[in-house]
Design an enzyme around this catalytic site. Structure first.
Site, PDB file in Angstrom:
ATOM      1  N   GLN A  20       0.791  -1.152   0.084  1.00  0.00           N
ATOM      2  CA  GLN A  20      -0.136   0.018   0.124  1.00  0.00           C
ATOM      3  C   GLN A  20       0.740   1.408   0.017  1.00  0.00           C
ATOM      4  OE1 GLN A  20      -2.749  -1.744   3.306  1.00  0.00           O
ATOM      5  NE2 GLN A  20      -4.214  -0.223   2.376  1.00  0.00           N
ATOM      6  N   HIS A 121       1.055  -9.201   4.730  1.00  0.00           N
ATOM      7  CA  HIS A 121       0.023  -8.408   4.466  1.00  0.00           C
ATOM      8  C   HIS A 121      -0.595  -8.347   3.147  1.00  0.00           C
ATOM      9  CE1 HIS A 121      -2.073  -4.516   6.547  1.00  0.00           C
ATOM     10  NE2 HIS A 121      -2.805  -4.902   5.545  1.00  0.00           N
ATOM     11  N   ASN A 165      -1.918 -10.719   8.667  1.00  0.00           N
ATOM     12  CA  ASN A 165      -2.801  -9.739   8.888  1.00  0.00           C
ATOM     13  C   ASN A 165      -4.184 -10.235   8.317  1.00  0.00           C
ATOM     14  OD1 ASN A 165      -3.633  -6.873   9.195  1.00  0.00           O
ATOM     15  ND2 ASN A 165      -4.077  -7.015   7.028  1.00  0.00           N
ATOM     16  N   GLU A 166      -5.323 -10.250   8.963  1.00  0.00           N
ATOM     17  CA  GLU A 166      -6.575 -10.651   8.729  1.00  0.00           C
ATOM     18  C   GLU A 166      -6.753 -11.662   7.673  1.00  0.00           C
ATOM     19  OE1 GLU A 166      -8.454  -6.763   7.076  1.00  0.00           O
ATOM     20  OE2 GLU A 166      -8.131  -5.856   8.812  1.00  0.00           O
ATOM     21  N   TYR A 296     -12.782  -1.975  12.861  1.00  0.00           N
ATOM     22  CA  TYR A 296     -13.375  -0.768  12.133  1.00  0.00           C
ATOM     23  C   TYR A 296     -14.850  -0.808  12.326  1.00  0.00           C
ATOM     24  CZ  TYR A 296      -8.992  -0.471   9.753  1.00  0.00           C
ATOM     25  OH  TYR A 296      -7.488  -0.130   9.403  1.00  0.00           O
ATOM     26  N   GLU A 353      -5.044  -2.082  13.954  1.00  0.00           N
ATOM     27  CA  GLU A 353      -5.505  -1.422  13.194  1.00  0.00           C
ATOM     28  C   GLU A 353      -6.819  -0.796  13.642  1.00  0.00           C
ATOM     29  OE1 GLU A 353      -5.978  -2.395   9.135  1.00  0.00           O
ATOM     30  OE2 GLU A 353      -3.975  -3.588   9.150  1.00  0.00           O
ATOM     31  N   TRP A 400      -4.611   3.433  11.883  1.00  0.00           N
ATOM     32  CA  TRP A 400      -4.617   3.035  10.491  1.00  0.00           C
ATOM     33  C   TRP A 400      -5.032   4.240   9.786  1.00  0.00           C
ATOM     34  CZ3 TRP A 400      -2.236  -0.523   7.629  1.00  0.00           C
ATOM     35  CH2 TRP A 400      -2.343  -0.471   6.346  1.00  0.00           C
ATOM     36  N   GLU A 407      -5.572   1.940  -1.236  1.00  0.00           N
ATOM     37  CA  GLU A 407      -6.733   1.378  -0.432  1.00  0.00           C
ATOM     38  C   GLU A 407      -7.274   0.260  -1.097  1.00  0.00           C
ATOM     39  OE1 GLU A 407      -7.563   1.241   2.447  1.00  0.00           O
ATOM     40  OE2 GLU A 407      -9.174  -0.250   2.046  1.00  0.00           O
ATOM     41  N   TRP A 408      -6.461  -0.718  -1.703  1.00  0.00           N
ATOM     42  CA  TRP A 408      -6.730  -2.126  -2.125  1.00  0.00           C
ATOM     43  C   TRP A 408      -7.770  -1.772  -3.397  1.00  0.00           C
ATOM     44  CZ3 TRP A 408      -2.901  -4.973  -1.086  1.00  0.00           C
ATOM     45  CH2 TRP A 408      -2.467  -4.572   0.471  1.00  0.00           C
TER      46      TRP A 408
HETATM   47  N1  LIG Z   1     -17.338  -7.153   2.297  1.00  0.00           N
HETATM   48  N2  LIG Z   1     -16.415  -6.664   2.699  1.00  0.00           N
HETATM   49  N3  LIG Z   1     -15.616  -5.909   3.228  1.00  0.00           N
HETATM   50  C1  LIG Z   1     -15.503  -5.075   4.177  1.00  0.00           C
HETATM   51  C2  LIG Z   1     -14.262  -5.644   4.985  1.00  0.00           C
HETATM   52  C3  LIG Z   1     -13.124  -5.293   4.570  1.00  0.00           C
HETATM   53  C4  LIG Z   1     -12.164  -5.215   5.639  1.00  0.00           C
HETATM   54  N4  LIG Z   1     -11.004  -4.739   5.452  1.00  0.00           N
HETATM   55  C5  LIG Z   1     -10.065  -4.112   6.309  1.00  0.00           C
HETATM   56  O1  LIG Z   1     -10.372  -4.767   7.326  1.00  0.00           O
HETATM   57  C6  LIG Z   1      -9.003  -3.624   5.947  1.00  0.00           C
HETATM   58  C7  LIG Z   1      -7.491  -3.629   6.822  1.00  0.00           C
HETATM   59  C8  LIG Z   1      -6.406  -3.866   6.145  1.00  0.00           C
HETATM   60  O2  LIG Z   1      -5.369  -4.222   6.873  1.00  0.00           O
HETATM   61  C9  LIG Z   1      -5.653  -2.642   5.501  1.00  0.00           C
HETATM   62  O3  LIG Z   1      -4.535  -2.974   4.662  1.00  0.00           O
HETATM   63  C10 LIG Z   1      -6.773  -1.720   4.857  1.00  0.00           C
HETATM   64  O4  LIG Z   1      -6.193  -0.674   4.382  1.00  0.00           O
HETATM   65  C11 LIG Z   1      -7.575  -1.228   5.869  1.00  0.00           C
HETATM   66  C12 LIG Z   1      -8.691  -0.304   5.462  1.00  0.00           C
HETATM   67  O5  LIG Z   1      -9.562  -0.765   4.545  1.00  0.00           O
HETATM   68  C13 LIG Z   1      -8.419  -2.575   6.571  1.00  0.00           C
END
Ligand SMILES: N=[N+]=NCCCCNC(=O)[C@@H]1[C@H]2[C@H](O)[C@@H](O)[C@H](O)[C@@H](CO)[C@@H]12
Length: 448
Positions: A20, A121, A165-166, A296, A353, A400, A407-408
């Site tokens: 990112q 990540h 991560n996640e 979040y 985060e 975060w 942002e992906w």
């Molecule tokens: N359906 N659906 N989806 C909604 C859930 C998506 C969950 N995304 C996260 O928690 C990502 C985490 C990540 O580590 C970071 O790399 C991202 O930039 C942040 C902000 O987005 C958060």
């Protein structure tokens, strides 16, 4: 006004991730990751944005460290790009890739900031994806070999280690919903990926212990707090499934060595089985030193027959929303970490985060008056204090994110940073939320 004081040893930090912020996607021998492939595929990312340049932290990391030092944080969470270390996922180590992280770690330590490193990540080497990625159990061994190189290289310098991560995002968001790389839409695949990633986590913890590496190791799961809209049994059960989708499915194997049976049965009813092999659950639940929680949002759920994966739907009940359309739910943070304590005991917790996306405008003097984001942080900091007072072993908090970044699948339009990134000039400009957090850190607390 009252002052909410935080323990003097509470760890304030900020977080980022390699794909990112780094850019330099072909520099110094870096191999391609699944996110290079995904973002270069038209239509996958808003505006067809990609991480080729991002925040150019590969070249500007000293500016980032200077911002961290001025902010006053004790720690900085960032991730290491596996494709910089093993461009093909396995084989020869790319020394130039290691050199970059040596520079970053040394700069942080020179600034008196503790590096908190995430090993994975989301930027899996594409070469491994070509062989099935996390659906292929061989990736587990490749991950442990990669982790071993980093453990040995930075032993004594990095003292806080996060394996994944996640894992929910790695598995369900990326292989069932399909919104993230590699973009598959298959429930069995998602269940298999989740399982293999958790085995990989456990094997890496075993390696960490066997090598006698200094410091503490854990993993990060993204937890949500969903509650039933009513006390009707069907709503209660629907909310239980929605919460377990994100929470128990990952926390229970990691901390108890079992999968929640009601969810195993539910996924079985949808045609998906967990590919457990002998010893896997003991491996996954290797004792860890802390649990990382990314929080979040959350909300309310009610039963809706044949709706989605869980016969459930989220209900709008008037929460304020961020620019990601996520509910602003500070109480949810208190509820979910209280649930962690009730369910899993006094394991130390770091919020690895938490933060918010809002539309930011660069104003006079390169200021960004992001009052909504500052207010988001204030509301969540109040919950941190409430949690500590309630006896939850909350040891630290990473906002975060330090910088606006890639942002992906949402690309660069969605800004989470407490520092504004000008993507034309790559200049960094602290926002009002940066100065708010700077004062909380300096004062070891906040006025409410
Ligand atoms: N359906 N659906 N989806 C909604 C859930 C998506 C969950 N995304 C996260 O928690 C990502 C985490 C990540 O580590 C970071 O790399 C991202 O930039 C942040 C902000 O987005 C958060």
């Amino acid at each position: 006004m009252a002052k909410l004081n935080f323990p003097s040893d509470f760890v304030w930090g900020t977080a980022t991730a390699s794909y990112q912020i780094e850019g330099a996607y072909q520099e110094d021998g870096r191999g391609l990751s699944i996110w290079d492939t995904f973002s270069h595929t038209p239509g996958k990312v808003v505006n067809n944005d990609n991480g080729d340049v991002a925040c150019d932290s590969y070249h500007r990391y000293e500016e980032d460290v200077a911002l961290l030092k001025k902010l006053g944080v004790k720690a900085y969470r960032f991730s290491i790009a596996w494709p910089r270390i093993f461009p093909q996922g396995t084989g020869e180590v790319n020394e130039k890739g290691l050199d970059y992280y040596r520079r970053v770690v040394d700069a942080l330590l020179a600034a008196g900031i503790e590096p908190a490193v995430t090993l994975y990540h989301w930027d899996l080497p594409q070469a491994l994806q070509d062989k099935g990625g996390w659906a292929n159990r061989d990736s587990i061994d490749a991950f442990v070999k990669y982790a071993e190189v980093i453990f040995k290289e930075f032993n004594g310098k990095i003292k806080q280690w996060i394996t994944f991560n996640e894992t929910w995002c790695v598995s369900f968001l990326s292989n069932y919903i399909g919104a993230h790389a590699p973009g598959n839409k298959d429930l069995q695949l998602a269940v298999t990926v989740a399982h293999n990633c958790m085995v990989a986590h456990g094997e890496a913890v075993k390696k960490f212990r066997a090598l006698g590496i200094e410091g503490q190791i854990g993993t990060t799961h993204n937890l949500y707090w969903y509650e039933p809209l009513t006390t009707k049994p069907e709503d209660v059960e629907a909310a239980r499934r929605s919460r377990a989708y994100y929470n128990e499915w990952f926390m229970e194997p990691t901390l108890k060595g079992t999968y929640p049976q009601f969810m195993v049965d539910w996924y079985r009813s949808k045609g998906a089985e967990v590919p457990i092999q002998d010893g896997d659950m003991e491996t996954i639940s290797q004792p860890i030193d802390f649990i990382g929680v990314n929080f979040y949002s959350g909300g309310y759920t009610r039963y809706k027959k044949d709706e989605g994966l869980f016969d459930s739907e989220d209900v709008q009940v008037g929460f304020d929303k961020t620019f990601m359309d996520w509910n602003v739910y500070p109480d949810g943070l208190y509820k979910v970490l209280s649930w962690v304590k009730d369910e899993y005991g006094d394991i130390p917790i770091y919020i690895t985060e938490n933060g918010a996306c809002y539309e930011d405008e660069l104003a006079e003097g390169n200021r960004v008056h992001d009052a909504l984001r500052a207010d988001y942080y204030k509301k969540h900091f109040i919950q941190l204090h409430r949690l500590i007072e309630s006896g939850v072993q909350l040891k630290g908090y990473f906002a975060w994110s330090l910088l606006d970044n890639f942002e992906w699948a949402e690309g660069y339009k969605k800004r989470f940073g407490i520092v504004y990134t000008n993507y034309e000039t790559l200049e960094r400009h602290p926002k009002d939320s940066y100065y708010f957090i700077q004062k909380v850190i300096a004062d070891d607390g906040l006025e409410v």
